[in-house]
Design a protein around this motif. Sequence first.
Motif, short mmCIF file in Angstrom:
data_model
loop_
_atom_site.label_atom_id
_atom_site.label_comp_id
_atom_site.label_asym_id
_atom_site.label_seq_id
_atom_site.Cartn_x
_atom_site.Cartn_y
_atom_site.Cartn_z
N LEU A 221 0.83 -1.21 0.00
CA LEU A 221 0.00 0.00 0.00
C LEU A 221 0.87 1.26 0.00
O LEU A 221 0.65 2.18 -0.79
N GLY A 222 1.86 1.29 0.90
CA GLY A 222 2.71 2.48 0.99
C GLY A 222 3.48 2.73 -0.30
O GLY A 222 3.53 3.87 -0.80
N LEU A 223 4.09 1.67 -0.86
CA LEU A 223 4.84 1.85 -2.10
C LEU A 223 3.91 2.23 -3.26
O LEU A 223 4.26 3.03 -4.12
N GLY A 224 2.70 1.64 -3.25
CA GLY A 224 1.75 1.98 -4.30
C GLY A 224 1.33 3.44 -4.23
O GLY A 224 1.26 4.13 -5.26
N LEU A 225 1.06 3.94 -3.02
CA LEU A 225 0.65 5.34 -2.88
C LEU A 225 1.76 6.29 -3.31
O LEU A 225 1.51 7.32 -3.95
N LYS A 226 3.00 5.93 -2.99
CA LYS A 226 4.11 6.82 -3.38
C LYS A 226 4.35 6.75 -4.89
O LYS A 226 4.70 7.75 -5.52
N GLY A 227 4.16 5.57 -5.49
CA GLY A 227 4.24 5.49 -6.95
C GLY A 227 3.14 6.31 -7.61
O GLY A 227 3.36 6.99 -8.61
N PHE A 228 1.94 6.26 -7.03
CA PHE A 228 0.81 7.06 -7.53
C PHE A 228 1.13 8.55 -7.43
O PHE A 228 0.88 9.33 -8.37
N ALA A 229 1.70 8.96 -6.29
CA ALA A 229 2.06 10.36 -6.12
C ALA A 229 3.14 10.78 -7.13
O ALA A 229 3.06 11.86 -7.73
N ALA A 230 4.11 9.90 -7.35
CA ALA A 230 5.17 10.22 -8.32
C ALA A 230 4.60 10.37 -9.72
O ALA A 230 4.99 11.27 -10.48
N ALA A 231 3.67 9.47 -10.09
CA ALA A 231 3.04 9.56 -11.41
C ALA A 231 2.24 10.85 -11.54
O ALA A 231 2.23 11.49 -12.60
#
Length: 289
Positions: A221-231
């Motif tokens: 979840l945490g890595l996914g949210l940060k990837g989403f933020a980066a995108a």
Amino acid sequence: MFALYLAQIVNSGLALGAVYGLMALGFSLIYSASRLINFAQGELLLLGGLSIATLASLVHLSPFVAVAAAVLAGFFLGRLLFATTLGLSLRASPLRQLMLTVAASLVFQGVAILAWGKNPLMPPRLLPLPDLRLGPVFLGRDTATGLVLAVCSALVLGLFLKRTRLGRALRATSQNAVAARLMGINPVFCHALSFALAGGLASLAALAVGPQTGLRYDMGLGLGLKGFAAATIGGYVSLGRVFLGGLALGLVEAALVLLLSGELKETATYALIIVLLVLAPGEGEAERP
């Protein structure tokens, strides 16, 4: 002393940023093809990484075989995710499709707990890259591994999208699915392909982050949210900008880790992400490739 802090921020930030960049590329691919945010992207990283770690414990994997196995595992998981969510509800509302990916992420997390348990698993370093020194900048082997994987993945993905028939079909679908269908392109196949490619990118990210932090059932979840933020920071449509968004987020987070205590790090990072998401261009402002 300041130079030492700066070198540590660069080393740690690029290691994190390479992982966020790979995740962001996956978000960008899926969003461009289907206008959907896949919140199960982090669990694709988790299951892909755990699968490769298990395979590596059973048989010796050379670096090239490890990368190929990671891509294939992620490709399969991404395709499975599409077949069990969006592929069954193509005409559903965007909110319902979004919630399907959220539910799928929880199911994948449960699968990880059942298969591998709740204890962290520390996978081996399958890519034996050495430490690198680029002038005054020192990059540890984990940072070098993450950057090599991320940069090579972005370059290969860019060539695939621009130089191959399948890649051009994917881009045409992202521009206009109706027009693409009139040209003989199957948009559903392109949607499935974007999920599969995003799964491959997430699995490669697991090769980079696994030896740094270990693989734990609740890390997706945490890595996914940060990837989403980066995108979102990168604007979704330009692979270069999306990747740079990941690197920038990693560098900022590394700086916060050194400036704040570990307890406050996550809070400050997510507060910063809120600010960045508010300030980043929205869908209507983003340009198409």
